[in-house]
Design an enzyme around this catalytic site. Sequence first.
Site, PDB file in Angstrom:
ATOM      1  N   HIS A 437       0.836  -1.205   0.000  1.00 39.58           N
ATOM      2  CA  HIS A 437       0.000   0.000   0.000  1.00 39.58           C
ATOM      3  C   HIS A 437       0.872   1.257   0.000  1.00 39.58           C
ATOM      4  CE1 HIS A 437      -3.502   2.401   1.837  1.00 39.58           C
ATOM      5  NE2 HIS A 437      -2.454   3.183   2.039  1.00 39.58           N
ATOM      6  N   GLU A 438       1.848   1.317   0.905  1.00 37.96           N
ATOM      7  CA  GLU A 438       2.638   2.532   1.056  1.00 37.96           C
ATOM      8  C   GLU A 438       3.641   2.718  -0.078  1.00 37.96           C
ATOM      9  OE1 GLU A 438       1.723   4.665   3.075  1.00 37.96           O
ATOM     10  OE2 GLU A 438       0.572   3.566   4.559  1.00 37.96           O
ATOM     11  N   HIS A 442       0.794   4.341  -2.833  1.00 33.95           N
ATOM     12  CA  HIS A 442       1.003   5.792  -2.832  1.00 33.95           C
ATOM     13  C   HIS A 442       2.227   6.203  -3.641  1.00 33.95           C
ATOM     14  CE1 HIS A 442      -2.212   6.417  -0.064  1.00 33.95           C
ATOM     15  NE2 HIS A 442      -1.619   5.841   0.972  1.00 33.95           N
ATOM     16  N   GLU A 495      -6.585   6.634  -0.871  1.00 35.39           N
ATOM     17  CA  GLU A 495      -6.446   5.446  -0.027  1.00 35.39           C
ATOM     18  C   GLU A 495      -7.004   4.223  -0.743  1.00 35.39           C
ATOM     19  OE1 GLU A 495      -4.663   5.239   2.568  1.00 35.39           O
ATOM     20  OE2 GLU A 495      -4.310   7.389   2.722  1.00 35.39           O
TER      21      GLU A 495
END
Length: 687
Positions: A437-438, A442, A495
Amino acid sequence: MVKVSNYLADTAAPIVQLSAKSHFEELSTDEKKYAHHFSKAGHWGSKAVLRSVSPESEKIYDLILEIHRTVKSDYSKIEKELGATVVKSYLEYASQFLSNLGNYKSFGDVKFIPRISKEDFETLVELTNSETVLQLFESVKEDIYSLDDNNILLGWNNKGHVTGYYLNTITKEEAEGVNSALASKGIMPENTRVEKKSDTKFIVHVASKDIANATGYYPDSIDFKLGDKPASLTFKFGDHSAEFSKIAEHLEEAKKYAANETQVKMIECYIESFTTGSMNAHKQSQVHWVKDVKPAVETNVGFIETYRDPSGTRGEWECLVACVNKERTEKFGSLVTNAKNFIAQLPWTKDFEKDVFTPPDFTSLEVLTFAGSGIPAGINIPNYDDVRMNIGFKNVSLGNVVSAKSGNEPTSFVTDDVQDLYNKYRVDSFEVQVGIHELLGHGTGKLLCETGDNEYNFDVKNPPLGLDGKPVSTYYKKGETWGSVFGSIAGSYEECRAESVAMFLVTDRKLLDIFGFKTKEEQDHIIYISYLQMCRAGLVGLEFWDPATGKWGQAHMQARYAIMKTFLDAGEGLVSLEYTKDDFSDLVIKLDPSKIETVGQKAIGEFLNKLHVYKCSADVVGGTKFYNDITSVSPEIRKFRDIVLEKKLARKQLIQANTIISEDDVAIKEYPETEIGMIDSFVERDI
């Protein structure tokens, strides 16, 4: 009509020590002092958080701490008069308030009130025999208990919702007008609050130690248009001035123990920003922060995330101070090294990806301090688009947050035959999800931008093809950002995009091998539980959706609902919500593991590609409609909300340690996993 029982403070909430003691004690004396002063600086911003939540939050905070100081942590006398149950319920409210830094849940933005009556609370206050406590209570007692269909949520105050970012009643259109006026002068709004003086006059309050304009780029006033009406705004400096003086003081002390010149420059920019109110200085601090690779003590501070401002532009104060977990960091280093291979698999064309992927610093940290309303499991910052694209960014996984777990957390909506497997792999699966995810969520994507006068980072005469197979016709104009264009949905939308990247790549077995899952059996379990966790998160996310307004109160849960809905809509038996009872009390999630790498992979890939292309091409009309449609709650799913609320689990409260400095060393003090331990930890911060 508000159902009061849905808004009572949690009872028997798990309270968990966020321990970083062993890692802190491995630091050198200078590193400990650096961490200590950064932590103190961060906690001095707590009042800024309280003031941004609700008008009453700061006084409730003062009330709770003053009661505790007055009774000297000993509630036995009050117990004799009111009984242990009343005192326990009060302490649970106090602990939850401090854990959230406000009387609205940091995860959900929903108000909560004490489980004790107003009369019992008043008696408790009287038993302290403190005039100060009594006066504080009188000033907030109505606000503590007030519940109606509107004030149960944070949001626009002209619609009856609650916000501390706007100091009196203001409309969305007026706030957006102010935001546009600030943007026209290149002024970032993250560290501001807005006061409306009349229909055409506004004051923008700037967080700073200084009470006069010393930035060099704020004008005295800005004239702008609200619709057809002329309007103007002026600036007032010194919002939170007393606290920001302390913040600057502790950062000056931290600078003495900086490990290198990059850290010195970073801190100097922080001090300039918090002294003068300059967000340009804060942006420059993040340039230095990105360049400070693999520090022993990782720090970041400022008005960072904009989730709680209804306009999606004003930030909430937060401060991270953490120690590196070397073993986990090595694992993430391998993920960074191989990142380009995984990015190449993502479902968009190269036109919507950075020309060169600059590997970021990706570190696993053990949190010593996280000053703010809630503690995330991972962070990918800075949020300044141009810094991210031109300089880079960092990813951090907060290891002791990911693994923090109380002893007996049941798992609702998971079938009995899967409970043991779920509990065995839930933390491991979540760590994998956070990592992807990070870094790859992103960290990916190229915004098509006008970078200067008639200068672009793409071929504007032959733009990339959009979702309809035709060249895209939208892009980010000069001065526009992702947040300014997509506004209030930007946080949740991004998100969702990052979570979708995690779901798309979690089936990659080479990636799972990097995380230490070597056998096919282990990998199958991680993939299955990752999908099941996401579906369950989407279902329980209904708690954070308000049926009266259709408003989502939590960005991440709205995102996870969208992904669950995507899996449900995929059909072919991938995911189903099954029950036999009319009250849905036996509702469970059924997930067919044999369909994940076929039906699931195809569905999440198509969904993710749409999210990504709409974002990269600045197609706010198409993107907003797409996201609002997928996150709308149909009657078929809405019917499950009551059972979700009935089975909801009290959210964990994480107690942070304090540090005590002496001439020779810094000691760390941790607290018991109790409500009194939580309150003690705040009282002893002495801010």
